[in-house]
Design an enzyme around this catalytic site. Structure first.
Site, PDB file in Angstrom:
ATOM      1  N   GLU A   1       0.827  -1.204   0.000  1.00 17.80           N
ATOM      2  CA  GLU A   1       0.000   0.000   0.000  1.00 17.80           C
ATOM      3  C   GLU A   1       0.866   1.260   0.000  1.00 17.80           C
ATOM      4  OE1 GLU A   1      -4.198  -1.344   1.966  1.00 17.80           O
ATOM      5  OE2 GLU A   1      -2.790  -0.410   3.328  1.00 17.80           O
TER       6      GLU A   1
ATOM      7  N   CYS B   1       3.502   8.589   0.669  1.00 20.67           N
ATOM      8  CA  CYS B   1       4.015   7.693   1.708  1.00 20.67           C
ATOM      9  C   CYS B   1       4.157   6.318   1.069  1.00 20.67           C
ATOM     10  CB  CYS B   1       3.024   7.653   2.872  1.00 20.67           C
ATOM     11  SG  CYS B   1       3.453   6.433   4.119  1.00 20.67           S
TER      12      CYS B   1
ATOM     13  N   CYS C   1       6.582  -6.804   7.404  1.00 18.10           N
ATOM     14  CA  CYS C   1       7.654  -6.238   8.219  1.00 18.10           C
ATOM     15  C   CYS C   1       7.981  -7.251   9.311  1.00 18.10           C
ATOM     16  CB  CYS C   1       7.173  -4.934   8.859  1.00 18.10           C
ATOM     17  SG  CYS C   1       8.428  -4.073   9.829  1.00 18.10           S
TER      18      CYS C   1
ATOM     19  N   CYS D   1       6.250  -4.425  15.977  1.00 16.18           N
ATOM     20  CA  CYS D   1       5.688  -3.417  16.897  1.00 16.18           C
ATOM     21  C   CYS D   1       4.212  -3.751  17.185  1.00 16.18           C
ATOM     22  CB  CYS D   1       5.798  -2.014  16.317  1.00 16.18           C
ATOM     23  SG  CYS D   1       7.513  -1.514  16.009  1.00 16.18           S
TER      24      CYS D   1
ATOM     25  N   CYS E   1       1.187  -1.858  15.327  1.00 16.19           N
ATOM     26  CA  CYS E   1       1.265  -1.637  13.878  1.00 16.19           C
ATOM     27  C   CYS E   1       0.687  -2.796  13.069  1.00 16.19           C
ATOM     28  CB  CYS E   1       2.731  -1.415  13.493  1.00 16.19           C
ATOM     29  SG  CYS E   1       2.962  -1.118  11.732  1.00 16.19           S
TER      30      CYS E   1
ATOM     31  N   CYS F   1      -1.089   6.271   9.691  1.00 15.21           N
ATOM     32  CA  CYS F   1       0.111   5.573  10.146  1.00 15.21           C
ATOM     33  C   CYS F   1      -0.230   4.266  10.827  1.00 15.21           C
ATOM     34  CB  CYS F   1       0.853   6.406  11.171  1.00 15.21           C
ATOM     35  SG  CYS F   1       1.415   7.939  10.535  1.00 15.21           S
TER      36      CYS F   1
END
Ligand code: SAH
Length: 342
Positions: free
Chosen positions: A91, A104, A111, A115, A118, A332
């Site tokens: 994305e 962005c 990933c 975290c 996230c 975010c």
């Protein structure tokens, strides 16, 4: 293995052309053609047909097909889901600010940083992106909207410093004057804090803005949400930030997601203020964006105000991030692979 043309500098393309029995200047011809929209080797109509055939055997142009596009009814923010050559998806988000259009972009599919707050990390790391696949997120958006992108933030899916070499090459390519020519000072690289890589980055001579995802005023709280905090302490992280500033002259931007009851008390604001006081930096407060796996709650309006004012008493520049694309989950930490239901 076939050469990925869009991940190459003009000089590398020239070398390839020479290897294939063509003059050197063909390299720049191919480079410029790519930024003018060539997405298939047969789009290079200025190249001799026989050469195109040889090129086809030795090289390819990766793709990023717009699989889904969501436009925010609130602020016009656009979120793209791109499908890559192998069917994986990433994305990207296009935002209009008064200082220019900002994109962005993602640096990895998934990933592995883990975290807790996230969404991008929930299924782990699938693979890293090539430089070309980072460029395509911008090129295909520009083509789709008929608008130019002037600022880039590496704040989409993935940890940029965990895909170090490809990200460095992307930065140099996107900055190339015969390509997109986007100034490095208009690019922010965000990291959860890979200390060794921050030191390496400081030696690259690339004046990008470094954003650090700090999210806590001390190691104990940081370890609750960020596994990377078990590897490096905040003290080690800030040491690398100071060295980065010393070498590049650039101020550091600290990202701090405010999570109600976790890291948003007045006491914690004082702790953050003391920690960063005297540093050449900027603090960006982000009321945490909810994701479905966790019920982290955004801080109350008043808590945000008190937190901001408290940190400011340490003569630190603080902003609270505006939330763009709220209706399309474009904020975010909300970017994820295609299997989401948004
Ligand atoms: N891996 C890099 C790049 C991701 S940038 C990094 O960690 O910096 C995405 C930014 O959004 C990071 O600052 C990240 O910590 C933050 N973020 C992640 N999830 C979030 C959430 N749910 N709410 C607010 N910010 C979040």
């Amino acid at each position: 293995m076939k050469a990925d043309l869009l991940s190459m500098f003009p000089e590398e393309l020239s070398e390839l052309c020479i290897e294939l029995g063509q003059p050197k200047y063909r390299g720049m011809q191919i480079f410029e053609g790519l930024y003018k929209g060539a997405r298939d080797i047969n789009d290079f109509t200025a190249l001799p047909k026989a050469f195109r055939e040889r090129l086809e055997e030795n090289a390819f142009i990766p793709c990023a097909r717009i699989k889904r596009k969501l436009v925010s009814a609130i602020d016009g923010t656009v979120k793209y889901l791109y499908e890559l050559h192998d069917g994986e998806t990433v994305e990207s988000v296009f935002m209009r600010y008064h200082h220019g259009n900002t994109m962005c972009i993602s640096t990895q599919v998934g990933c592995r940083m883990g975290c807790a707050f996230c969404a991008s990390t929930k299924a782990g790391l699938v693979r890293s992106l090539y430089p070309s696949e980072m460029l395509l997120q911008i090129l295909e958006c520009e083509r789709d909207l008929g608008e130019r992108v002037s600022n880039i933030v590496l704040m989409g899916m993935g940890e940029p410093l965990d895909n170090y070499d490809n990200v460095m090459k992307f930065l140099r390519l996107v900055n190339h004057e015969r390509g997109l020519n986007i100034g490095l000072r208009h690019i922010s690289l965000s990291t959860c804090g890979l200390v060794d890589k921050i030191d390496k980055l400081a030696d690259e001579g690339l004046p990008v803005t470094l954003s650090i995802s700090l999210h806590a005023p001390n190691d104990e709280i940081r370890r609750q949400t960020m596994p990377i905090a078990n590897k490096w302490s905040i003290e080690q992280l800030l040491g690398a930030c100071r060295r980065y500033t010393d070498k590049t002259g650039r101020r550091i931007s600290f990202e701090y997601a405010l999570i109600s009851g976790v890291n948003d008390s007045k006491e914690q604001a004082h702790e953050l203020g003391r920690l960063l006081s005297g540093m050449l930096c900027h603090v960006n407060l982000i009321p945490v964006n909810p994701i479905k796996e966790k019920n982290f709650k955004r801080s109350e309006k008043n808590a945000i105000k008190v937190f901001t004012e408290t940190v400011e008493t340490y003569k630190i520049n603080v902003t609270v991030r505006r939330r763009l694309g709220a209706d399309i989950n474009a904020s975010c930490g909300q970017l994820r692979q295609a299997d989401s239901e948004n």
